[in-house]
Write a protein that holds these residues in place. Sequence first.
Motif, PDB file in Angstrom:
ATOM      1  N   LEU A 148       0.836  -1.199   0.000  1.00 27.27           N
ATOM      2  CA  LEU A 148       0.000   0.000   0.000  1.00 27.27           C
ATOM      3  C   LEU A 148       0.871   1.249   0.000  1.00 27.27           C
ATOM      4  O   LEU A 148       1.789   1.362   0.822  1.00 27.27           O
ATOM      5  CB  LEU A 148      -0.923   0.035   1.223  1.00 27.27           C
ATOM      6  N   THR A 149       0.549   2.191  -0.880  1.00 25.08           N
ATOM      7  CA  THR A 149       1.327   3.433  -0.980  1.00 25.08           C
ATOM      8  C   THR A 149       0.411   4.657  -0.953  1.00 25.08           C
ATOM      9  O   THR A 149       0.693   5.671  -1.581  1.00 25.08           O
ATOM     10  CB  THR A 149       2.143   3.442  -2.286  1.00 25.08           C
ATOM     11  N   SER A 150      -0.685   4.588  -0.214  1.00 23.96           N
ATOM     12  CA  SER A 150      -1.728   5.622  -0.252  1.00 23.96           C
ATOM     13  C   SER A 150      -1.244   6.979   0.243  1.00 23.96           C
ATOM     14  O   SER A 150      -0.346   7.077   1.079  1.00 23.96           O
ATOM     15  CB  SER A 150      -2.923   5.190   0.599  1.00 23.96           C
ATOM     16  N   HIS A 151      -1.899   8.034  -0.271  1.00 25.67           N
ATOM     17  CA  HIS A 151      -1.701   9.379   0.261  1.00 25.67           C
ATOM     18  C   HIS A 151      -2.349   9.496   1.645  1.00 25.67           C
ATOM     19  O   HIS A 151      -1.821  10.135   2.554  1.00 25.67           O
ATOM     20  CB  HIS A 151      -2.314  10.421  -0.673  1.00 25.67           C
ATOM     21  N   TYR A 152      -3.530   8.896   1.801  1.00 29.36           N
ATOM     22  CA  TYR A 152      -4.229   8.905   3.091  1.00 29.36           C
ATOM     23  C   TYR A 152      -5.224   7.747   3.115  1.00 29.36           C
ATOM     24  O   TYR A 152      -5.621   7.224   2.077  1.00 29.36           O
ATOM     25  CB  TYR A 152      -4.955  10.241   3.334  1.00 29.36           C
ATOM     26  N   TYR A 196       3.097   2.487   3.405  1.00 27.38           N
ATOM     27  CA  TYR A 196       3.464   3.824   3.866  1.00 27.38           C
ATOM     28  C   TYR A 196       2.657   4.161   5.118  1.00 27.38           C
ATOM     29  O   TYR A 196       1.467   3.829   5.208  1.00 27.38           O
ATOM     30  CB  TYR A 196       3.151   4.865   2.799  1.00 27.38           C
ATOM     31  N   ASN A 197       3.291   4.868   6.050  1.00 25.63           N
ATOM     32  CA  ASN A 197       2.599   5.288   7.274  1.00 25.63           C
ATOM     33  C   ASN A 197       1.823   6.584   7.000  1.00 25.63           C
ATOM     34  O   ASN A 197       2.116   7.641   7.558  1.00 25.63           O
ATOM     35  CB  ASN A 197       3.597   5.486   8.408  1.00 25.63           C
ATOM     36  N   PRO A 208      -1.596   9.096   6.930  1.00 24.40           N
ATOM     37  CA  PRO A 208      -2.693   9.322   7.873  1.00 24.40           C
ATOM     38  C   PRO A 208      -3.965   8.687   7.301  1.00 24.40           C
ATOM     39  O   PRO A 208      -4.260   8.900   6.132  1.00 24.40           O
ATOM     40  CB  PRO A 208      -2.806  10.849   7.918  1.00 24.40           C
ATOM     41  N   THR A 209      -4.680   7.937   8.079  1.00 30.95           N
ATOM     42  CA  THR A 209      -4.439   7.414   9.414  1.00 30.95           C
ATOM     43  C   THR A 209      -4.644   5.910   9.370  1.00 30.95           C
ATOM     44  O   THR A 209      -5.022   5.378   8.339  1.00 30.95           O
ATOM     45  CB  THR A 209      -5.446   8.019  10.423  1.00 30.95           C
ATOM     46  N   GLY A 210      -4.435   5.233  10.493  1.00 32.21           N
ATOM     47  CA  GLY A 210      -4.810   3.838  10.618  1.00 32.21           C
ATOM     48  C   GLY A 210      -3.710   2.832  10.370  1.00 32.21           C
ATOM     49  O   GLY A 210      -3.757   1.725  10.907  1.00 32.21           O
ATOM     50  N   ILE A 211      -2.714   3.171   9.572  1.00 31.48           N
ATOM     51  CA  ILE A 211      -1.687   2.190   9.209  1.00 31.48           C
ATOM     52  C   ILE A 211      -0.940   1.695  10.440  1.00 31.48           C
ATOM     53  O   ILE A 211      -0.826   0.485  10.686  1.00 31.48           O
ATOM     54  CB  ILE A 211      -0.689   2.783   8.193  1.00 31.48           C
ATOM     55  N   SER A 212      -0.435   2.637  11.246  1.00 30.87           N
ATOM     56  CA  SER A 212       0.379   2.249  12.401  1.00 30.87           C
ATOM     57  C   SER A 212      -0.451   1.620  13.514  1.00 30.87           C
ATOM     58  O   SER A 212       0.111   1.013  14.426  1.00 30.87           O
ATOM     59  CB  SER A 212       1.148   3.467  12.938  1.00 30.87           C
ATOM     60  N   GLU A 213      -1.789   1.753  13.453  1.00 32.06           N
ATOM     61  CA  GLU A 213      -2.636   1.074  14.436  1.00 32.06           C
ATOM     62  C   GLU A 213      -2.886  -0.379  14.058  1.00 32.06           C
ATOM     63  O   GLU A 213      -3.218  -1.199  14.913  1.00 32.06           O
ATOM     64  CB  GLU A 213      -3.967   1.816  14.596  1.00 32.06           C
ATOM     65  N   LEU A 214      -2.704  -0.694  12.783  1.00 31.75           N
ATOM     66  CA  LEU A 214      -2.931  -2.056  12.312  1.00 31.75           C
ATOM     67  C   LEU A 214      -1.640  -2.836  12.101  1.00 31.75           C
ATOM     68  O   LEU A 214      -1.580  -4.034  12.368  1.00 31.75           O
ATOM     69  CB  LEU A 214      -3.714  -2.027  10.990  1.00 31.75           C
ATOM     70  N   ILE A 215      -0.611  -2.132  11.610  1.00 27.04           N
ATOM     71  CA  ILE A 215       0.651  -2.788  11.297  1.00 27.04           C
ATOM     72  C   ILE A 215       1.693  -2.428  12.352  1.00 27.04           C
ATOM     73  O   ILE A 215       1.988  -1.255  12.568  1.00 27.04           O
ATOM     74  CB  ILE A 215       1.165  -2.383   9.901  1.00 27.04           C
ATOM     75  N   HIS A 216       2.236  -3.435  12.976  1.00 21.25           N
ATOM     76  CA  HIS A 216       3.302  -3.252  13.961  1.00 21.25           C
ATOM     77  C   HIS A 216       4.600  -3.711  13.299  1.00 21.25           C
ATOM     78  O   HIS A 216       4.751  -4.887  12.954  1.00 21.25           O
ATOM     79  CB  HIS A 216       2.994  -4.042  15.233  1.00 21.25           C
ATOM     80  N   ASP A 217       5.491  -2.756  13.121  1.00 19.75           N
ATOM     81  CA  ASP A 217       6.664  -2.974  12.285  1.00 19.75           C
ATOM     82  C   ASP A 217       7.450  -4.216  12.695  1.00 19.75           C
ATOM     83  O   ASP A 217       7.776  -4.406  13.878  1.00 19.75           O
ATOM     84  CB  ASP A 217       7.573  -1.740  12.342  1.00 19.75           C
ATOM     85  N   SER A 218       7.726  -5.060  11.705  1.00 18.50           N
ATOM     86  CA  SER A 218       8.494  -6.301  11.853  1.00 18.50           C
ATOM     87  C   SER A 218       7.723  -7.388  12.602  1.00 18.50           C
ATOM     88  O   SER A 218       8.265  -8.461  12.856  1.00 18.50           O
ATOM     89  CB  SER A 218       9.839  -6.057  12.555  1.00 18.50           C
ATOM     90  N   TYR A 219       6.454  -7.130  12.964  1.00 14.44           N
ATOM     91  CA  TYR A 219       5.626  -8.131  13.654  1.00 14.44           C
ATOM     92  C   TYR A 219       4.630  -8.757  12.677  1.00 14.44           C
ATOM     93  O   TYR A 219       4.631  -9.973  12.472  1.00 14.44           O
ATOM     94  CB  TYR A 219       4.902  -7.493  14.831  1.00 14.44           C
ATOM     95  N   GLY A 266       4.102  -7.090   9.557  1.00 10.76           N
ATOM     96  CA  GLY A 266       4.380  -6.368   8.321  1.00 10.76           C
ATOM     97  C   GLY A 266       5.437  -5.310   8.553  1.00 10.76           C
ATOM     98  O   GLY A 266       6.174  -5.364   9.550  1.00 10.76           O
ATOM     99  N   TYR A 267       5.474  -4.340   7.665  1.00  8.94           N
ATOM    100  CA  TYR A 267       6.475  -3.281   7.773  1.00  8.94           C
ATOM    101  C   TYR A 267       5.818  -1.927   7.486  1.00  8.94           C
ATOM    102  O   TYR A 267       5.087  -1.771   6.506  1.00  8.94           O
ATOM    103  CB  TYR A 267       7.621  -3.512   6.788  1.00  8.94           C
ATOM    104  N   VAL A 268       6.093  -0.969   8.367  1.00 11.78           N
ATOM    105  CA  VAL A 268       5.580   0.383   8.217  1.00 11.78           C
ATOM    106  C   VAL A 268       6.718   1.263   7.701  1.00 11.78           C
ATOM    107  O   VAL A 268       7.765   1.370   8.349  1.00 11.78           O
ATOM    108  CB  VAL A 268       5.040   0.938   9.549  1.00 11.78           C
ATOM    109  N   ILE A 269       6.505   1.903   6.567  1.00 13.51           N
ATOM    110  CA  ILE A 269       7.526   2.723   5.919  1.00 13.51           C
ATOM    111  C   ILE A 269       7.161   4.190   6.092  1.00 13.51           C
ATOM    112  O   ILE A 269       5.993   4.572   5.931  1.00 13.51           O
ATOM    113  CB  ILE A 269       7.635   2.399   4.417  1.00 13.51           C
ATOM    114  N   LYS A 270       8.139   5.023   6.404  1.00 16.82           N
ATOM    115  CA  LYS A 270       7.898   6.463   6.502  1.00 16.82           C
ATOM    116  C   LYS A 270       7.208   6.953   5.240  1.00 16.82           C
ATOM    117  O   LYS A 270       7.556   6.572   4.133  1.00 16.82           O
ATOM    118  CB  LYS A 270       9.229   7.200   6.693  1.00 16.82           C
TER     119      LYS A 270
END
Length: 366
Positions: free
Chosen positions: A266-270, A290-291, A293-304, A306-310
Amino acid sequence: MQKLLFIIGSLTGGGAERVTAVIASSLASEYEVELATGNKITKEDYPLDNLVKRTSLKFNYSSNGVIEKFKEYFSRLLIIRRHIIKENIGCVIGVCTSDCIRAVLASINSNSKVIVSEHNNYYAINSIFLRLIRNLVYLFADEILVLTERDVNNYPFYLRKKITVMKNPIPIKNDIEISRPNRNALKFLHIGRLVEQKNQKELIEIIHQLSISTSSDFFVDIVGEGPLRYDLERSVENFNLSEKVRFHPFTNDISQYYSSADFLLLTSHYEGLPMVILEALSFGVPVIAYNCPTGISELIHDSYNGYVIKHYDKKGFIEKVKVVLDEMSELEYIAMSKNCVHSIQLYSVERVTEKWISIISRKNNR
């Protein structure tokens, strides 16, 4: 038995529509549930429980000119209000901003409880003026449901006491067989409307960079429809990616793609709280996103799970995909895949339905 009325534009495509169908169906054993759309009832993408009453409000979508559209807007409010009074609706639930606003305005000075259910982040409406109008209208709502904790503080302080974070529900699959397909090429998946918000143009640029920077073989399935399809297909051709990237139309049987995928990209703007992520996790498919706004970091825990990218760190995104292509072992993948299924237990339909019942039963909060 209390009557509930869900108001949404249509039941074709989209995560909000899918969630509404699931929640309306789940609540039908506790309430008399009616789901009304502005469009005519034709073939729909998401099935409803037989207990859910399906209604068309028969809005006119052919109005032209400012005056005609203005008249049509007030006509829609009057149609909704008459329906609420005629059917003695106890609770009106608007879904997505435009129908949320209509639900509130049509219910003013009625006896109905009003719940607005937002399915995108606060800033998805770009206009400051329209956000102000929305905020003023929401003063007359009893409950405001948003998808993420991060979004709560985006709303003005005078609305926050009305706000509850409501997760999107997802059926939990306890019979998923966790294994990594025995093949030489990894399969990546992207699901979403082909629109500017989803930023598939950048995803294709990332795929192009990967194709020339790694010797590992891979394929990408892009599932969805939208106005940008032609432009995206041209980009794939221009980058000589036709053998790696395949486009597929939207389908109700989306499980076939999750079942055969290794990672979701996923590479969404938002976003709001992306249903595609919840669905992928329920199938044990890790996510690289991509991290935004919003919701990505609440669902994806980096290295657990999936991966959250700046956000917009294209180089970082490419490097992380190269890691899973070139370095990730089968045992590491299986562990992450199991984590995916474990991480979404709070999003089960049963738990989310219990929270909905609690909110519907709560004393009015105007």
